[in-house]
Design an enzyme around this catalytic site. Structure first.
Site, PDB file in Angstrom:
ATOM      1  N   GLU A  32      83.276  84.779 -21.024  1.00  0.00           N
ATOM      2  CA  GLU A  32      82.300  84.506 -19.912  1.00  0.00           C
ATOM      3  C   GLU A  32      84.040  85.341 -18.723  1.00  0.00           C
ATOM      4  O   GLU A  32      84.105  85.751 -17.345  1.00  0.00           O
ATOM      5  CB  GLU A  32      81.548  83.709 -19.356  1.00  0.00           C
ATOM      6  CG  GLU A  32      80.659  83.629 -20.363  1.00  0.00           C
ATOM      7  CD  GLU A  32      79.524  85.285 -20.123  1.00  0.00           C
ATOM      8  OE1 GLU A  32      79.765  85.034 -19.466  1.00  0.00           O
ATOM      9  OE2 GLU A  32      78.825  85.626 -21.242  1.00  0.00           O
ATOM     10  N   HIS A  55      84.881  88.540 -17.532  1.00  0.00           N
ATOM     11  CA  HIS A  55      84.453  88.613 -16.771  1.00  0.00           C
ATOM     12  C   HIS A  55      84.749  88.555 -15.071  1.00  0.00           C
ATOM     13  O   HIS A  55      85.070  89.040 -14.604  1.00  0.00           O
ATOM     14  CB  HIS A  55      82.841  88.308 -16.324  1.00  0.00           C
ATOM     15  CG  HIS A  55      82.202  89.216 -17.287  1.00  0.00           C
ATOM     16  ND1 HIS A  55      82.258  90.673 -17.897  1.00  0.00           N
ATOM     17  CD2 HIS A  55      81.372  89.018 -19.199  1.00  0.00           C
ATOM     18  CE1 HIS A  55      81.485  90.853 -18.794  1.00  0.00           C
ATOM     19  NE2 HIS A  55      80.911  89.994 -19.924  1.00  0.00           N
TER      20      HIS A  55
END
Length: 169
Positions: A84, A87
């Site tokens: 995450e 990203h």
């Protein structure tokens, strides 16, 4: 609402601290000092059955309690956290917004270019554009996911976690 489970919340915060330190070291080692300085890391666990986690540009990370059983252990949390955070690091959200704007401009161009054509021709062109641009967006999505997997693994390993766990989550 924030989770009241202290053990899980502390795990998210501790893993987040380790992953964010690895990302900071990576950025500084690659002459990304101003970007490293722009991150204001925050790690929260939300009480919700949703199986998800995310990181906003700038370092706000949220895990939902629903993903914790899938993470299974600290290495699993690190795998998801690394993915995450990757990203945000790779600016995938900004790229997706830019791609969406280009898609809208393309749709407008097709509409303007076919405005003097009959309704059936307009429909064919609009359908073809919709399918083509949708497939193009899917390709970018897969590329983003693969890039986040690779970068997330690097960040996870740099933070001292077992990278084998990444294949399990």
């Amino acid at each position: 609402k924030l989770s009241t489970n202290r053990e899980m919340s502390n795990q998210i915060k501790n893993v987040g601290k380790n992953i964010s330190s690895a990302v900071d070291r990576f950025m500084r080692a690659n002459n990304m000092v101003s970007e490293a300085n722009s991150y204001k890391w925050e790690f929260n666990l939300i009480e919700d059955k949703t199986v998800n986690a995310w990181c906003m540009p700038g370092g706000k990370v949220v895990f939902y309690t629903g993903i914790m059983p899938i993470c299974n252990n600290e290495n699993g949390v690190a795998a998801v956290m690394g993915h995450e955070v990757a990203h945000a690091f790779a600016k995938h959200g900004q790229e997706r917004m830019s791609q969406g704007q280009l898609q809208q401009i393309g749709g407008l161009a097709v509409a303007l270019g076919t405005s003097s054509k009959d309704a059936k021709t307009q429909q064919i062109w609009n359908t073809a554009f919709g399918i083509g641009s949708g497939l193009g967006m899917l390709k970018f999505s897969r590329v983003h996911e693969q890039e986040a997997d690779r970068l997330g693994l690097v960040f996870m390993l740099m933070a001292g976690y077992d990278g084998k766990e990444a294949a399990e989550v």
